[in-house]
Design an enzyme around this catalytic site. Structure first.
Site, PDB file in Angstrom:
ATOM      1  N   SER A   4      12.972  20.923 -29.745  1.00  9.60           N
ATOM      2  CA  SER A   4      13.810  21.839 -28.958  1.00  9.60           C
ATOM      3  C   SER A   4      15.299  21.513 -28.978  1.00  9.60           C
ATOM      4  CB  SER A   4      13.310  21.891 -27.514  1.00  9.60           C
ATOM      5  OG  SER A   4      12.098  22.597 -27.437  1.00  9.60           O
ATOM      6  N   ILE A   5      15.696  20.413 -29.585  1.00 12.10           N
ATOM      7  CA  ILE A   5      17.136  20.217 -29.809  1.00 12.10           C
ATOM      8  C   ILE A   5      17.654  21.334 -30.712  1.00 12.10           C
ATOM      9  CG2 ILE A   5      18.895  18.638 -30.733  1.00 12.10           C
ATOM     10  CD1 ILE A   5      17.128  16.314 -29.975  1.00 12.10           C
TER      11      ILE A   5
END
EC number: 3.4.-.-
Length: 556
Positions: free
Chosen positions: A166-167
């Site tokens: 999710s970065i």
């Protein structure tokens, strides 16, 4: 020596002068030199005889044994120049490697952080973990622990490539911000203006609008991996009740402290009554066991999608879980819709537009995860099965969620990204003191917007914070004198099949002297990637950042 001389003479007599082998003599003749005959051999014998005679004469002069040979004079021998510290052929950042000059100030922080990572790695049973730290824009430490590939015993190293999960959302935010700065994207109009393929929505019979801004901060009402609306609402109600209980307990403790720590039976009875009532409500409203993300089938999709528009069919016809803007629901599918918006607003395919951004930011090892291409230094990914055995994760295709969780990267590239964001956030503060500073990749007002907490949001990896725009943000706070001081920082964590990650930025608390004498970026950036899923890394990254901040404050 007598035996050697006799053998040479005998060989010369019997072979007609071919004492050294006809092959050698032939070679000598091929070179155009005179043939080796008996005369040449005789000359050799005479020379050997004279040398032997001199040696014998010297030995007969005295009865005492000859003294041992003197040690060679070191000044007379050629000396090899020693290698400089930076030229030592040791693995970079290993404990035995001489530290480069700009990292020596952080030896204590590096040792402490390495020990912390070893403990975290051992506690969760992670095969491998890689960390990178930069201070004021300079990388001061990067190291791999454990294995990137357990089967083939390939160790982790700073260049190891892993899923950042999710970065990826924070990377996508840069694309959105660039389009917004260029006037090509309006954050507050309905998404159908850019993507008419996404149908208009209603909630409880009322027509509602989903905007780009709401998508960014997970306020759109679009679902995550869980399709059952009832389960999601039950879980949110339970969380809200739990949070209310914690707030009430905190208020009671605060009231007690203000009264000098004195308690009475009335307060104790009231507290017990509240706890009993909340416990009863909790039992009645506690949802059935909720599946986590890694038990949801859509996380393990194997289907390949050609583009973001095609990926919309996974969720575009599903109902909204709540009215847009009213509640927070973390949604990776919301970022799939954002990727489609980026395509339409930019005129480029999403991945092509992102590669341009990666090139600008010098993030040359950051790519979308695809299974077919050969990607050097790519790690393998692991999970523990029901028997608590380490196994390889199943094959997955992330083409449906490039924007929300589909990129691969290294800790070095993530540090570059974090510093680019920090520079843009701070450069406006330094401008008056230093007119020669280059502009940030994003404008200061843009970064201020991105790192400002949004109301009605949650930061699941740190309850002290709120979600902003594709980042979680914890604001500076101190309630009591000489007590805990909460630092301002921004971060995003990631969890994917067989991988966990975090990128954390801890800005320096700038004073007038720093603004006049320093240049941005000023602060600590920490990135950690791990090839094991469900490993919480945010608190570890924050501890590491604070360790380096301590050493940084001691630098003259």
């Amino acid at each position: 020596m007598y035996r050697l001389l006799s053998a040479v003479m005998a060989r010369a007599a019997t072979t007609g002068g071919c004492a050294w082998g006809c092959g050698r003599r032939a070679a000598h003749q091929r070179a155009g030199l005179p043939p080796l005959g008996p005369g040449w051999v005789g000359g050799l014998g005479l020379g050997l005889g004279l040398a032997l005679g001199v040696k014998l004469a010297g030995g007969l002069r005295g009865a005492s044994p000859a003294p041992p040979a003197a040690a060679p004079d070191p000044e007379a021998l050629p000396q090899a120049e020693p290698l400089q510290a930076q030229e030592q052929p040791l693995a970079p950042w290993s404990p035995q490697t001489p530290a480069p000059p700009h990292t020596r100030h952080f030896a204590r922080a590096i040792d402490s952080s390495r020990d912390l990572l070893h403990r975290i790695k051992d506690e969760v049973g992670a095969p491998g973990i890689v960390v990178g730290v930069s201070v004021d824009g300079k990388e001061v430490w990067s190291e791999g622990l454990g294995y990137a590939d357990v089967e083939n015993r390939v160790p982790c190293k700073p260049e190891t490539v892993m899923r950042i999960a999710s970065i990826s959302k924070s990377l996508t935010m840069v694309a959105i911000a660039k389009l917004w700065e260029a006037g090509k994207l309006d954050l507050d109009i309905p998404v159908q203006h850019y993507v008419p393929e996404f149908p208009e929505k209603e909630y409880e019979g009322e027509k509602v609008s989903v905007t780009t801004r709401l998508l960014i901060s997970h306020l759109s009402g679009i679902r995550h991996y869980e399709k059952d609306m009832k389960k999601v609402k039950e879980e949110k109600a339970y969380k809200a009740l739990k949070m209310m209980k914690e707030m009430m307990e905190s208020d009671q403790e605060k009231e007690l402290k203000e009264k000098g720590g004195k308690s009475n039976e009335k307060n104790d009875f009231a507290k017990a009554k509240v706890e009993q009532d909340n416990e009863t409500k909790g039992r009645n409203s506690k949802p059935c066991k909720k599946k986590n993300d890694f038990e949801q089938g859509e996380l393990y999709l194997k289907e390949k999608f050609e583009n973001s528009i095609e990926s919309l069919r996974l969720f575009k016809n599903d109902p909204l879980f709540f009215k847009p803007g009213s509640q927070f629901l973390y949604s990776t599918f919301g970022y799939t819709l954002l990727a489609a918006i980026v395509e339409r607003a930019s005129g480029y395919k999403y991945l092509d537009y992102m590669q341009k951004i990666f090139h600008d930011l010098d993030m040359l090892t950051t790519v979308q995860e695809e299974n077919e291409p050969v990607i050097y230094n790519r790690a393998r990914f692991y999970v523990y099965n029901k028997k608590k055995r380490l196994v390889n994760t199943p094959y997955v295709d992330n083409s449906y969620k490039w924007a929300g969780g589909g990129f691969l990267s290294t800790v070095g590239d993530l540090l570059k990204f974090g510093n680019a964001m920090l520079y843009g956030y701070q450069v406006g503060l330094f401008k008056n003191a230093n007119e020669n500073l280059l502009p940030g990749y994003l404008k200061p007002e843009t970064m201020l917007m991105i790192w400002t907490p949004v109301p009605n949001t949650e930061m699941s990896w740190d309850k002290e914070g709120k979600y902003a725009m594709a980042w979680g943000v914890v604001e500076k706070k101190q309630t009591y004198g000489s007590c805990r001081k909460q630092r301002h920082y921004a971060s995003h964590t990631g969890g994917a099949v067989g991988a966990s990650s975090v990128l954390l930025v801890l800005p320096e608390e700038l004073d007038a002297e720093a603004l006049n004498n320093k240049v941005p970026p000023r602060g600590i950036v920490v990135s950690i990637i791990c090839n094991m899923q469900s490993v919480g890394l945010n608190s570890t990254a924050l501890k590491i950042a604070l360790e380096f901040d301590k050493d940084r404050s001691d630098i003259p």
